[in-house]
Design an enzyme around this catalytic site. Sequence first.
Site, PDB file in Angstrom:
ATOM      1  N   SER A 112       0.860  -1.180   0.000  1.00 16.40           N
ATOM      2  CA  SER A 112       0.000   0.000   0.000  1.00 16.40           C
ATOM      3  C   SER A 112       0.895   1.228   0.000  1.00 16.40           C
ATOM      4  O   SER A 112       2.116   1.121   0.233  1.00 16.40           O
ATOM      5  CB  SER A 112      -0.911  -0.005   1.233  1.00 16.40           C
ATOM      6  N   ARG A 113       0.317   2.376  -0.260  1.00 22.16           N
ATOM      7  CA  ARG A 113       1.109   3.601  -0.165  1.00 22.16           C
ATOM      8  C   ARG A 113       1.625   3.799   1.259  1.00 22.16           C
ATOM      9  O   ARG A 113       2.676   4.409   1.475  1.00 22.16           O
ATOM     10  CB  ARG A 113       0.268   4.802  -0.589  1.00 22.16           C
ATOM     11  N   TYR A 131       4.614   0.595  -1.985  1.00 21.69           N
ATOM     12  CA  TYR A 131       4.788   0.315  -3.414  1.00 21.69           C
ATOM     13  C   TYR A 131       6.280   0.291  -3.777  1.00 21.69           C
ATOM     14  O   TYR A 131       6.746  -0.598  -4.497  1.00 21.69           O
ATOM     15  CB  TYR A 131       4.101   1.377  -4.270  1.00 21.69           C
ATOM     16  N   HIS A 156      -2.170   2.440 -13.178  1.00 23.01           N
ATOM     17  CA  HIS A 156      -1.935   1.090 -13.683  1.00 23.01           C
ATOM     18  C   HIS A 156      -0.679   0.985 -14.543  1.00 23.01           C
ATOM     19  O   HIS A 156       0.201   0.161 -14.278  1.00 23.01           O
ATOM     20  CB  HIS A 156      -3.142   0.604 -14.480  1.00 23.01           C
ATOM     21  N   LYS A 174      -8.525  -4.729 -14.360  1.00 20.57           N
ATOM     22  CA  LYS A 174      -9.062  -3.955 -15.488  1.00 20.57           C
ATOM     23  C   LYS A 174      -9.413  -2.537 -15.047  1.00 20.57           C
ATOM     24  O   LYS A 174      -9.694  -2.324 -13.869  1.00 20.57           O
ATOM     25  CB  LYS A 174     -10.295  -4.662 -16.074  1.00 20.57           C
ATOM     26  N   ARG A 205     -14.183   6.327  -8.037  1.00 17.39           N
ATOM     27  CA  ARG A 205     -15.035   6.034  -9.188  1.00 17.39           C
ATOM     28  C   ARG A 205     -15.508   7.310  -9.897  1.00 17.39           C
ATOM     29  O   ARG A 205     -15.760   7.293 -11.102  1.00 17.39           O
ATOM     30  CB  ARG A 205     -16.247   5.213  -8.753  1.00 17.39           C
ATOM     31  N   ASP A 230     -15.203   1.720 -15.288  1.00 15.45           N
ATOM     32  CA  ASP A 230     -15.592   0.882 -14.157  1.00 15.45           C
ATOM     33  C   ASP A 230     -16.463  -0.297 -14.584  1.00 15.45           C
ATOM     34  O   ASP A 230     -16.187  -1.452 -14.247  1.00 15.45           O
ATOM     35  CB  ASP A 230     -16.335   1.727 -13.123  1.00 15.45           C
TER      36      ASP A 230
END
Length: 335
Positions: free
Chosen positions: A26-27, A49, A70, A88, A163, A175
């Site tokens: 995680s960050r 990361y 991504h 995705k 989102r 999404d």
Amino acid sequence: MGTGLIAGILPRINEADGCVVAGVASRDRDRARAFSEKHGVDPAGACTYEELVERDDIDAVYVAIPNHLHVEWCERLLEAGKHVLCEKPLALSAAEAERACDAAERAGRVLAEGFMFMHHAQTDRLAEIARAGETPGSIIGNLLMIEADRCADLRHGPTVNTRFSHAMQGGAMSDLGCYPLAIASWITGRHAVSGRGVARITKPLAGETRGVDGSMAFAVELEGGVLVSGVCSIESDEPRAVFRLIGTWGEVSTGWAWSPDPERAEVRWRRYAAHPQGEGEGVIAVEHAGDKIVNQFARFAAAVRGEMPPAPDHGWMIGHARTMELVYESAGMAW
């Protein structure tokens, strides 16, 4: 890599043949440690990361971070010698998808995009139906069009800021709408030659200047003239899931093409009067096909071991990104 909602599938990764979860990134290392403890992973493997990139005890990484990160992190992980399964969408443009795929080829590592429906026998059956044409035993004859909708109300809860964020490449298409477009291309084996979209743009989040496609209507032409049309939304009061193949002789449909049941998935069929056997209807049951999540990670692990090619391959991932890019451009959206 990532501790969002989709990363909650972590316990099922361990059920896949050849997969053992060795750590969570995680960050923030404390967040990674808490997530590890919640899901039964040794918290000693928690890291940031940056630390993950440098670790030499990790063979492969499942990237489940916000969309806009991504390609950057796939590229860094691949260059560090790790295989990558990216949630995705891998990318929202062909150029960005090519960038990630090029990194995989340079590194000699596996890169795959995480569309779980690809790893279930119901999808295989739909592909057989879609490609049969007007041959003996065919249900629908020559495929003419695909209708596919996926809508939900995602206006509440912890993922709203992701989102509905333009900066994070959120929105209905990235999404949810990517699923109808992906499955249409996957089962037909055809890429888009043109695409159009009409979007309802949301109000920008605080601190941002542009909104996202809260709802999107799309129409895509695949190679060979097959049409794909549908709607996607992350602001719909009522959930909607439609998938229908329409051909010269008949049609088939299923309400949940992208998330079939592991024990019994059903595809409904209807023959038209034009069918050589005349009118009729019924159900095709696909039983005991397994959990699509477990299947996906098992396939990815097999690809890493060199036992079979990854699914999807680079050409498909680039073609899918290009399809979304065509729809976005037509709708006047840019990232």
